[in-house]
Write a protein that holds these residues in place. Structure first.
Motif, PDB file in Angstrom:
ATOM      1  N   LEU A  27       4.823   5.286   6.606  1.00  0.00           N
ATOM      2  CA  LEU A  27       3.761   6.274   6.774  1.00  0.00           C
ATOM      3  C   LEU A  27       2.405   5.581   6.781  1.00  0.00           C
ATOM      4  CD1 LEU A  27       5.183   8.999   4.379  1.00  0.00           C
ATOM      5  CD2 LEU A  27       5.450   8.826   6.861  1.00  0.00           C
ATOM      6  N   ASN A  28       2.233   4.599   5.889  1.00  0.00           N
ATOM      7  CA  ASN A  28       0.984   3.846   5.840  1.00  0.00           C
ATOM      8  C   ASN A  28       1.214   2.561   5.066  1.00  0.00           C
ATOM      9  OD1 ASN A  28      -1.912   3.481   6.154  1.00  0.00           O
ATOM     10  ND2 ASN A  28      -2.025   3.840   3.955  1.00  0.00           N
ATOM     11  N   ASN A  30      -0.663  -0.576   3.153  1.00  0.00           N
ATOM     12  CA  ASN A  30      -1.930  -0.976   2.547  1.00  0.00           C
ATOM     13  C   ASN A  30      -2.105  -2.487   2.678  1.00  0.00           C
ATOM     14  OD1 ASN A  30      -4.315  -0.782   1.169  1.00  0.00           O
ATOM     15  ND2 ASN A  30      -3.364  -0.725  -0.858  1.00  0.00           N
ATOM     16  N   SER A  38       1.798   2.495  11.438  1.00  0.00           N
ATOM     17  CA  SER A  38       2.331   3.737  10.879  1.00  0.00           C
ATOM     18  C   SER A  38       3.316   4.352  11.874  1.00  0.00           C
ATOM     19  CB  SER A  38       1.199   4.717  10.602  1.00  0.00           C
ATOM     20  OG  SER A  38       0.345   4.197   9.611  1.00  0.00           O
ATOM     21  N   PRO A  67       6.399  -0.668  -2.892  1.00  0.00           N
ATOM     22  CA  PRO A  67       6.334   0.694  -3.428  1.00  0.00           C
ATOM     23  C   PRO A  67       5.117   0.847  -4.340  1.00  0.00           C
ATOM     24  CG  PRO A  67       8.574  -0.139  -3.555  1.00  0.00           C
ATOM     25  CD  PRO A  67       7.687  -1.304  -3.174  1.00  0.00           C
ATOM     26  N   ASP A  70       2.354   0.864  -0.528  1.00  0.00           N
ATOM     27  CA  ASP A  70       2.646   1.345   0.815  1.00  0.00           C
ATOM     28  C   ASP A  70       3.304   2.715   0.728  1.00  0.00           C
ATOM     29  OD1 ASP A  70       1.739  -1.125   1.879  1.00  0.00           O
ATOM     30  OD2 ASP A  70       3.707  -1.995   1.518  1.00  0.00           O
ATOM     31  N   SER A  71       3.104   3.506   1.757  1.00  0.00           N
ATOM     32  CA  SER A  71       3.684   4.844   1.798  1.00  0.00           C
ATOM     33  C   SER A  71       4.787   4.868   2.859  1.00  0.00           C
ATOM     34  CB  SER A  71       2.579   5.849   2.131  1.00  0.00           C
ATOM     35  OG  SER A  71       3.076   7.136   2.214  1.00  0.00           O
ATOM     36  N   ARG A  73       9.050   6.722   3.784  1.00  0.00           N
ATOM     37  CA  ARG A  73      10.091   7.673   3.415  1.00  0.00           C
ATOM     38  C   ARG A  73      11.412   7.239   4.020  1.00  0.00           C
ATOM     39  NH1 ARG A  73      11.834  11.032   7.349  1.00  0.00           N
ATOM     40  NH2 ARG A  73      10.544  11.307   9.186  1.00  0.00           N
TER      41      ARG A  73
END
Length: 98
Positions: A27-28, A30, A38, A67, A70-71, A73
């Motif tokens: 998702l994103n 960092n 993304s 974790p 960073d985002s 799923r």
């Protein structure tokens, strides 16, 4: 509990939650220098002892997920099935064009 024990337990939880072969979507990231885009999908190769997910991204990159930084799923089974169908269709088209 000291920091080492806490980090070790956290890494063990990630190893159980994201075994090798788990498919995820970013998702994103960092990472200001060289992030993975993304929406990119990838496969977990392993989880290291500090809890980073060592990844093989579909674009060929191998940058780890962190974790908490960073985002991401986990892909649903429906999304994985759709990917497999698309790969099978691409393979069929490739074989027919030979």
């Amino acid at each position: 509990m000291n920091d080492w024990e806490r980090l070790h337990r956290q890494a063990e939880r990630y190893k159980q939650s994201y075994p090798p072969g788990t498919r995820v979507m970013l998702l994103n990231m960092n990472d200001p220098y060289s992030p993975v885009e993304s929406g990119m999908r990838g496969t977990v190769q392993s989880v290291d002892d500090i809890g980073q997910l060592l990844m093989k991204w579909d674009n060929g990159r191998a940058l780890a997920l962190v974790p908490g930084e960073d985002s991401f799923r986990r892909l649903t089974q429906e999304e994985i099935d759709r990917e497999l169908q698309e790969q099978a269709q691409e393979q069929t088209i490739s074989e027919q064009s030979m």
